[in-house]
Write a protein that holds these residues in place. Structure first.
Motif, PDB file in Angstrom:
ATOM      1  N   LEU A 194      -6.194   2.432   8.683  1.00  0.00           N
ATOM      2  CA  LEU A 194      -5.220   1.237   9.182  1.00  0.00           C
ATOM      3  C   LEU A 194      -5.127   0.205   8.220  1.00  0.00           C
ATOM      4  N   ILE A 195      -6.217  -0.299   8.035  1.00  0.00           N
ATOM      5  CA  ILE A 195      -6.259  -1.702   7.128  1.00  0.00           C
ATOM      6  C   ILE A 195      -5.803  -1.240   5.703  1.00  0.00           C
ATOM      7  N   SER A 196      -6.098  -0.025   5.242  1.00  0.00           N
ATOM      8  CA  SER A 196      -5.488   0.146   3.809  1.00  0.00           C
ATOM      9  C   SER A 196      -4.032   0.463   4.067  1.00  0.00           C
ATOM     10  N   LEU A 197      -3.616   1.051   5.145  1.00  0.00           N
ATOM     11  CA  LEU A 197      -2.038   1.211   5.053  1.00  0.00           C
ATOM     12  C   LEU A 197      -1.352  -0.111   5.130  1.00  0.00           C
ATOM     13  N   VAL A 198      -1.824  -0.989   5.747  1.00  0.00           N
ATOM     14  CA  VAL A 198      -1.278  -2.193   5.948  1.00  0.00           C
ATOM     15  C   VAL A 198      -1.287  -3.258   4.620  1.00  0.00           C
ATOM     16  N   GLN A 199      -2.378  -2.785   3.927  1.00  0.00           N
ATOM     17  CA  GLN A 199      -2.313  -3.459   2.755  1.00  0.00           C
ATOM     18  C   GLN A 199      -1.491  -2.812   1.643  1.00  0.00           C
ATOM     19  N   VAL A 200      -0.923  -1.543   1.832  1.00  0.00           N
ATOM     20  CA  VAL A 200       0.092  -0.943   0.869  1.00  0.00           C
ATOM     21  C   VAL A 200       1.292  -1.389   1.362  1.00  0.00           C
ATOM     22  N   LEU A 201       1.671  -1.456   2.784  1.00  0.00           N
ATOM     23  CA  LEU A 201       2.669  -1.964   3.009  1.00  0.00           C
ATOM     24  C   LEU A 201       2.868  -3.514   2.736  1.00  0.00           C
ATOM     25  N   TYR A 202       2.132  -4.501   2.573  1.00  0.00           N
ATOM     26  CA  TYR A 202       2.112  -5.745   2.242  1.00  0.00           C
ATOM     27  C   TYR A 202       2.478  -5.695   0.656  1.00  0.00           C
ATOM     28  N   ALA A 203       1.844  -4.932  -0.117  1.00  0.00           N
ATOM     29  CA  ALA A 203       1.948  -4.761  -1.568  1.00  0.00           C
ATOM     30  C   ALA A 203       3.243  -4.538  -1.755  1.00  0.00           C
ATOM     31  N   LEU A 204       3.828  -3.693  -1.011  1.00  0.00           N
ATOM     32  CA  LEU A 204       5.422  -3.200  -1.184  1.00  0.00           C
ATOM     33  C   LEU A 204       6.223  -4.196  -0.533  1.00  0.00           C
ATOM     34  N   ASP A 205       6.058  -5.040   0.139  1.00  0.00           N
ATOM     35  CA  ASP A 205       6.974  -6.104   0.952  1.00  0.00           C
ATOM     36  C   ASP A 205       7.512  -5.163   1.833  1.00  0.00           C
ATOM     37  N   MET A 206       6.745  -4.190   2.604  1.00  0.00           N
ATOM     38  CA  MET A 206       7.313  -3.521   3.675  1.00  0.00           C
ATOM     39  C   MET A 206       6.521  -3.905   4.868  1.00  0.00           C
ATOM     40  N   ILE A 207       5.987  -4.892   5.390  1.00  0.00           N
ATOM     41  CA  ILE A 207       5.240  -5.307   6.371  1.00  0.00           C
ATOM     42  C   ILE A 207       6.205  -5.420   7.728  1.00  0.00           C
ATOM     43  N   SER A 208       7.589  -5.708   7.533  1.00  0.00           N
ATOM     44  CA  SER A 208       8.407  -5.646   8.482  1.00  0.00           C
ATOM     45  C   SER A 208       8.639  -4.305   9.226  1.00  0.00           C
ATOM     46  N   ASN A 209       8.166  -3.352   8.594  1.00  0.00           N
ATOM     47  CA  ASN A 209       8.423  -1.907   8.989  1.00  0.00           C
ATOM     48  C   ASN A 209       7.376  -1.914  10.293  1.00  0.00           C
ATOM     49  N   LEU A 210       6.199  -2.721  10.302  1.00  0.00           N
ATOM     50  CA  LEU A 210       5.362  -2.316  11.360  1.00  0.00           C
ATOM     51  C   LEU A 210       5.678  -3.429  12.447  1.00  0.00           C
ATOM     52  N   GLU A 211       6.535  -4.226  12.331  1.00  0.00           N
ATOM     53  CA  GLU A 211       6.887  -5.227  13.534  1.00  0.00           C
ATOM     54  C   GLU A 211       7.072  -4.380  14.863  1.00  0.00           C
ATOM     55  N   GLY A 212       7.721  -3.193  14.669  1.00  0.00           N
ATOM     56  CA  GLY A 212       7.958  -2.398  15.999  1.00  0.00           C
ATOM     57  C   GLY A 212       6.583  -1.963  16.676  1.00  0.00           C
ATOM     58  N   LEU A 213       5.461  -1.839  16.075  1.00  0.00           N
ATOM     59  CA  LEU A 213       4.271  -1.383  16.585  1.00  0.00           C
ATOM     60  C   LEU A 213       3.425  -2.439  17.373  1.00  0.00           C
ATOM     61  N   ILE A 214       3.958  -3.769  16.888  1.00  0.00           N
ATOM     62  CA  ILE A 214       3.071  -5.037  17.712  1.00  0.00           C
ATOM     63  C   ILE A 214       4.086  -5.674  18.556  1.00  0.00           C
TER      64      ILE A 214
END
Length: 102
Positions: free
Chosen positions: A56-76
């Protein structure tokens, strides 16, 4: 009548990989460039791409690097409404404004 299409976890991960790869390519990043930005080894990223395995931490790092972190908002997000009775109660507390004719 409508039908809810449920995806298997494997299908969901495949779609996630496709989205990440499209975003990476749109940003004109090589896999190694993305790994450098995310602080991951290329082996970790390729294990995700080809074996569908990532922490999960590696996935979050990838999403941050691609500016895609908003894609996780629904999960939290936390949904306070738990049952049909809760929905009815919430609707009664906040009724829609009534239309007024002039």
């Amino acid at each position: 009548m409508f039908m809810i299409e449920l995806k298997t976890p494997f299908e969901f991960i495949e779609e996630l990989i496709v989205t990440i790869e499209k975003t990476r390519k749109r940003k004109k990043l090589r896999q190694q460039d993305l790994c450098d930005l995310a602080g991951l080894s290329i082996a970790t990223y390729q294990k995700f791409i080809y074996q569908k395995k990532i922490s999960l931490i590696s996935l979050v790092q990838v999403l941050y690097a691609l500016d895609m972190i908003s894609n996780l908002e629904g999960l939290i997000a936390y949904d306070e409404i738990q049952s049909l009775d809760d929905i009815r109660e919430a609707a009664n507390k906040n009724p829609l404004p009534k239309r007024v004719r002039k």
